[in-house]
Design a protein around this motif. Structure first.
Motif, PDB file in Angstrom:
ATOM      1  N   UNK A   1       0.235  -0.888  -0.061  1.00  9.20           N
ATOM      2  CA  UNK A   1       0.222  -0.206   0.193  1.00  9.20           C
ATOM      3  C   UNK A   1       0.631   0.737   0.008  1.00  9.20           C
ATOM      4  N   UNK A   2       1.947   1.448   0.960  1.00 12.50           N
ATOM      5  CA  UNK A   2       3.229   1.734   0.990  1.00 12.50           C
ATOM      6  C   UNK A   2       3.823   2.548  -0.468  1.00 12.50           C
ATOM      7  N   UNK A   3       4.658   1.342  -0.843  1.00 14.48           N
ATOM      8  CA  UNK A   3       5.040   1.667  -2.559  1.00 14.48           C
ATOM      9  C   UNK A   3       4.091   2.734  -3.515  1.00 14.48           C
ATOM     10  N   UNK A   4       3.219   1.456  -3.553  1.00 14.01           N
ATOM     11  CA  UNK A   4       2.306   1.720  -4.244  1.00 14.01           C
ATOM     12  C   UNK A   4       1.579   3.301  -4.390  1.00 14.01           C
ATOM     13  N   UNK A   5       1.618   3.965  -3.211  1.00 12.65           N
ATOM     14  CA  UNK A   5       0.779   5.502  -3.011  1.00 12.65           C
ATOM     15  C   UNK A   5       2.535   6.267  -3.819  1.00 12.65           C
ATOM     16  N   UNK A   6       3.349   5.425  -3.239  1.00  9.73           N
ATOM     17  CA  UNK A   6       4.588   5.987  -3.610  1.00  9.73           C
ATOM     18  C   UNK A   6       4.855   6.453  -4.792  1.00  9.73           C
TER      19      UNK A   6
ATOM     20  N   UNK B   1      13.575   4.064  -3.144  1.00  6.25           N
ATOM     21  CA  UNK B   1      12.444   3.242  -2.561  1.00  6.25           C
ATOM     22  C   UNK B   1      11.574   2.652  -3.239  1.00  6.25           C
ATOM     23  N   UNK B   2      11.474   2.902  -3.714  1.00  8.65           N
ATOM     24  CA  UNK B   2      10.114   2.859  -5.154  1.00  8.65           C
ATOM     25  C   UNK B   2      11.010   2.292  -6.469  1.00  8.65           C
ATOM     26  N   UNK B   3      12.104   2.432  -6.602  1.00  8.37           N
ATOM     27  CA  UNK B   3      12.817   2.644  -7.657  1.00  8.37           C
ATOM     28  C   UNK B   3      13.618   0.743  -7.638  1.00  8.37           C
TER      29      UNK B   3
END
Length: 452
Positions: A214-219, A438-440
């Motif tokens: 959830x956090x990573x998708x939102x980022x 982090x997203x990468x």
């Protein structure tokens, strides 16, 4: 050679830049990602990351373009002469070229569905039949290629007319129309029986639904929906007057982008829950699930057509910016060359996009790393090129532009620029690069590898 044209007004610039940001990512991708990632809690985290990551990056790109008044390559050359930093601009141009090649395929699908809506082909079908119709549409070589060509032809025509007479004029019509259509659909959606369940799902942050995904998708969503990372906003801001406030313009665009994402959720989730359908249908949400919903309400086809037209406007305003960044580099401010380069590059993008248009039909067996041609192009842009470009811009701005120049640009035409400078500088220098990395790493599967 400096850009000859400028936006005729601050509003024209904001609407055009917001149109670039408000594309398929906000209206197509956001609802289904929110639907699969917890609804309200995803929305809350998305807003936070848009403000803390997207906004600082957007201001950074505005400073690069407005301070030099040059295109996406020459801007970096002026700010960092005798270096290779102009690679960022070249990377952005390549990214936009590939992105528009498959983005135009989806634009073509929208045009085809609008035609089918007006001819009655979308009336009275079941959810299964809508699924079959969508499959037949995207697998038809003629329909896919013709729709893609028509979408590109509209994009080329508008960009060829120039910044003020083409892009700004079209955006000034399309963006207000987009919001009006949204409001009509939301009003209808919220008046359906059982719609409050959808409203609660979308607006009530349920902390128990927070996951790392959830956090990573939102980022990722906050990062991709502002058109940052490809120097599109460098190009658009190069046409911006020195009298205009960069922070105020950037904040206006971010607010509009968040608003559209919220409006998309308000239009879709109450209607989906009202008819007992699943909000996590994925990418087919707009082409399969929504037609099913609208088919079950009075005058549903009218609202479905309104939504498809809204969808088309959002796709086109983003497409304008992708083509403009390339044309601006080639024309170098010479308006006499704009039409020629618009058609040459636009048609070349169309040709390169044909394999993506055929990847769900006659070329469906052609795979690149186990992905269809369309999906491989999407993965290359979304998961590799966009985050790389944004990371480089986040490093470039605080490292290669002097603080004096940054303060001057962020303060020009603004009463709040100096007040927010310290906070903005800290965010873009430290927080933004960390978040992007982090997203990468996440999209590259690095975390999954270590968690095994």
């Amino acid at each position: 050679m400096e850009q000859k044209e400028q936006w005729s007004s601050k509003l024209g610039f904001i609407l055009a830049a917001a149109g670039s940001a408000i594309g398929l990512g906000a209206i197509w991708k956001f609802p289904y990602v929110a639907g699969t990632s917890g609804g309200g809690i995803f929305l809350l985290i998305f807003i936070l990351f848009t403000l803390l990551v997207g906004l600082p990056l957007l201001i950074g790109e505005f400073i690069i373009g407005r301070s030099t008044q040059k295109d996406a390559i020459e801007s970096y050359k002026e700010l960092a002469p005798n270096s290779s930093w102009h690679f960022i601009g070249r990377l952005g141009i390549f990214t936009c070229f590939i992105l528009l090649s498959f983005y135009s395929v989806v634009g073509g699908w929208i045009l085809i569905y609008i035609y089918k809506g007006f001819t009655g082909a979308l009336n009275g079908l079941t959810e299964v039949q809508y699924g079959t119709l969508f499959g037949e549409t995207i697998s038809s070589p003629f329909l896919s290629i013709f729709g893609q060509f028509l979408f590109m032809a509209i994009t080329i025509y508008v960009v060829s007319r120039g910044v003020t007479a083409g892009i700004e004029k079209a955006s000034q019509f399309m963006m207000p129309a987009l919001f009006i259509l949204f409001l009509l659909i939301i009003i209808r959606s919220l008046t359906l029986e059982g719609s409050m369940k959808g409203l609660e799902f979308f607006l009530n942050p349920d902390l128990s639904k927070i996951t790392s995904d959830t956090i990573l998708f939102a980022m990722g969503q906050s990062f991709f929906t502002l058109s940052v990372g490809v120097s599109v906003m460098v190009t658009y801001s190069s046409y911006l007057s020195k009298k205009e406030s960069i922070p105020q313009s950037a904040i206006s665009i971010v607010v509009m982008n968040i608003l559209v994402a919220v409006l998309a959720g308000l239009a879709i989730f109450p209607a989906v829950f009202s008819f007992g359908l699943k909000p996590d249908a994925g990418p087919v949400l707009l082409f399969n699930v929504l037609p099913t919903v609208f088919n079950q309400i009075p005058f549903g086809i009218v609202f479905l057509l309104a939504f498809l037209i809204l969808f088309l406007f959002a796709a086109l305003t983003s497409a304008f910016s992708m083509l403009e960044i390339i044309v601006a580099v080639l024309a170098k401010g010479d308006d006499s060359k704009r039409m020629k380069y618009s058609w040459i590059i636009g048609l070349l993008i169309f040709v390169v996009g044909v394999p993506s248009a055929l990847s769900y039909g006659v070329w469906s067996d052609v795979l690149i790393f186990k992905k269809s041609i369309f999906d491989a192009a999407d993965y290359l842009v979304s998961n590799l090129l966009l985050p790389l470009g944004a990371l480089l811009i986040a490093i470039f701005v605080p490292m290669k532009i002097s603080k004096e120049r940054l303060v001057e640009e962020i303060s020009s035409g603004s009463s709040v620029g100096k007040k927010i400078f310290a906070t903005w500088f800290l965010l873009i220098k430290y927080l933004v690069p960390v978040v992007i990395v982090i997203v990468y790493l996440d999209v590259l599967g690095v975390f999954d590898y270590f968690l095994k």
